[in-house]
Scaffold this active site. Structure first.
Site, PDB file in Angstrom:
ATOM      1  N   ASP A   1      -6.707 -17.118 -80.180  1.00  0.00           N
ATOM      2  CA  ASP A   1      -5.297 -17.213 -80.578  1.00  0.00           C
ATOM      3  C   ASP A   1      -4.401 -16.807 -79.413  1.00  0.00           C
ATOM      4  OD1 ASP A   1      -3.168 -17.793 -82.295  1.00  0.00           O
ATOM      5  OD2 ASP A   1      -3.044 -15.728 -83.028  1.00  0.00           O
TER       6      ASP A   1
ATOM      7  N   GLY B   1       3.780 -10.357 -88.775  1.00  0.00           N
ATOM      8  CA  GLY B   1       3.125 -11.651 -88.664  1.00  0.00           C
ATOM      9  C   GLY B   1       2.467 -12.075 -89.956  1.00  0.00           C
ATOM     10  N   GLY B   2       1.723 -13.169 -89.886  1.00  0.00           N
ATOM     11  CA  GLY B   2       1.091 -13.715 -91.067  1.00  0.00           C
ATOM     12  C   GLY B   2       0.011 -12.827 -91.642  1.00  0.00           C
ATOM     13  N   MET B   3      -0.686 -12.059 -90.790  1.00  0.00           N
ATOM     14  CA  MET B   3      -1.790 -11.222 -91.238  1.00  0.00           C
ATOM     15  C   MET B   3      -1.401  -9.759 -91.419  1.00  0.00           C
ATOM     16  SD  MET B   3      -4.413 -13.155 -91.646  1.00  0.00           S
ATOM     17  CE  MET B   3      -5.379 -11.743 -92.100  1.00  0.00           C
ATOM     18  N   ALA B   4      -0.531  -9.263 -90.570  1.00  0.00           N
ATOM     19  CA  ALA B   4      -0.290  -7.823 -90.540  1.00  0.00           C
ATOM     20  C   ALA B   4       1.112  -7.527 -90.024  1.00  0.00           C
ATOM     21  CB  ALA B   4      -1.330  -7.132 -89.654  1.00  0.00           C
TER      22      ALA B   4
ATOM     23  N   VAL C   1       3.185  -4.601 -87.657  1.00  0.00           N
ATOM     24  CA  VAL C   1       2.895  -3.623 -86.611  1.00  0.00           C
ATOM     25  C   VAL C   1       4.074  -2.657 -86.508  1.00  0.00           C
ATOM     26  CG1 VAL C   1       2.304  -3.276 -84.186  1.00  0.00           C
ATOM     27  CG2 VAL C   1       1.532  -5.344 -85.369  1.00  0.00           C
TER      28      VAL C   1
ATOM     29  N   GLY D   1       6.732  -5.611 -85.266  1.00  0.00           N
ATOM     30  CA  GLY D   1       6.527  -7.034 -85.498  1.00  0.00           C
ATOM     31  C   GLY D   1       5.923  -7.275 -86.856  1.00  0.00           C
TER      32      GLY D   1
END
Length: 364
Positions: A141, A26-29, A31, A24
């Site tokens: 979240d 996402g906006g921060m990291a 995976v 995945g």
């Protein structure tokens, strides 16, 4: 930016973990599924996106929150195994690699979850929250993508809540609702509580209970509780508007009207105060009720049963391992929603483990 994170596949992190495939982004990291170079079970590695490496507070918060999440040991919480840094200083979090699917697989595109199945999922979520709140940790979240239905080696499913602590990292990056330089939005306005939208520091465990109510509403109705043309407009909708009463969407949910009225109170003091209180109220209103009967939504769309989740097969593309979806297991449903939402089959969820809903043709 998918090309950038894809390019890391095959790399070895901290001389210990080889990145096998992207799970995945996402906006921060990002995976990845990873394999220890010296052997052992595969793991998941969450690696902070490069655009945040120039912000020391974000990187240090990423490490601190990963270490905090590592103290949460509960059957309904995804386990954080360790926190480390790559050779160039990029922080990463090592987690258990889960085999299964996020709840968003079921709810996206208007999929609906029958009440008895939804209750089991929500009980798992509330059990996870109760443990976290007892440790002084608030998720902030909670959303379908962070509720994972994991399959164990025996084929049983259990609810796993993901990403405890990520919201605090978002705060360090500028706050939930901010867009990153790659255009990704931090946070998910549809599930944020009114008090979190007004002031991120004015948030406690009751904010997670609000998100749980919103999540449960969406599972049962196939609709988001707060509808708006943009995510920023949705922030205002959460603070000002009220969701459509569940009984107007499906009369068979009328007995849950009071539960949702309390769960989605704008004032946290009027809301459920603890996860235990919320699950106790939910069991009380659900006990003795008939399971949700097959009916029709407005516009003539049929309600779904338990979603049939796609089987995944491994393919190789230019030396990279990828997953490609093939048709779901089981017979074709009699009624197919226009939005092509996943259907729910006859398998029955049970808490804390549930019967297998699908198979995955990949090794963890």
């Amino acid at each position: 930016m998918t090309e950038v994170v894809d390019a890391l596949v095959g790399a070895v992190i901290a001389k210990r973990f080889r990145l096998v495939r992207l799970i995945g982004d996402g906006g921060m990291a990002a995976v990845y599924a990873g394999e220890p170079v010296n052997g052992g079970p595969h793991v998941a590695l969450k690696i902070l996106r490069g655009e945040f490496m120039g912000e020391p507070e974000v990187a240090s918060r990423f490490i601190a929150e990963g270490q905090m999440a590592g103290r949460l040991i509960h059957p309904n919480i995804a386990r954080v195994l360790e926190v480390g840094e790559a050779e160039e200083g990029t922080p990463f979090i090592v987690m258990e690699l889960l085999l299964g699917t996020p709840l968003s697989t079921y709810t996206e595109n208007g999929g609906r979850v029958p009440l008895d199945k939804a209750l089991n999922v929500i009980e798992g979520v509330l059990a996870a929250l109760a443990a976290a709140h007892a440790a002084g940790i608030v998720h902030r979240d909670l959303k379908p993508a962070n509720v994972f239905l994991a399959r164990d080696s025996a084929g049983h499913f259990s609810v796993k809540v993901l990403d405890f602590g990520v919201a605090k990292v978002m705060d360090a990056a500028g706050g939930m609702g901010k867009r990153t330089r790659t255009g990704m939005l931090l946070g998910t306005p549809a599930y944020m509580s009114p008090e979190q939208i007004k002031n991120a520091k004015d948030v406690d465990a009751r904010s997670d209970l609000w998100s749980t109510g919103v999540l449960f509403y969406e599972m049962l109705t196939g609709r988001q509780a707060f509808v708006a043309p943009t995510e920023y407009a949705r922030l205002a909708a959460v603070v000002i508007n009220e969701p459509v009463p569940v009984e107007r969407i499906d009369p068979s949910l009328t007995h849950l009207s009071g539960f949702f009225a309390k769960a989605l109170m704008k004032d946290p003091a009027q809301r459920f105060q603890t996860a235990h209180e919320m699950v106790t109220a939910l069991r009380a209103v659900a006990s003795g009720e008939e399971p949700v009967k097959l009916s029709r939504l407005e516009g003539g769309l049929a309600l779904s049963h338990l979603p049939e989740v796609p089987v995944y097969a491994v393919s190789s593309d230019a030396g990279r391992t990828a997953m490609s979806a093939v048709r779901p297991i089981g017979p074709e449903p009699a009624h197919e929603p226009t939005a092509r939402a996943p259907h729910m089959g006859a398998s029955t969820l049970a808490s804390p483990a549930v019967s297998p809903l699908y198979s995955l043709a990949i090794e963890p």
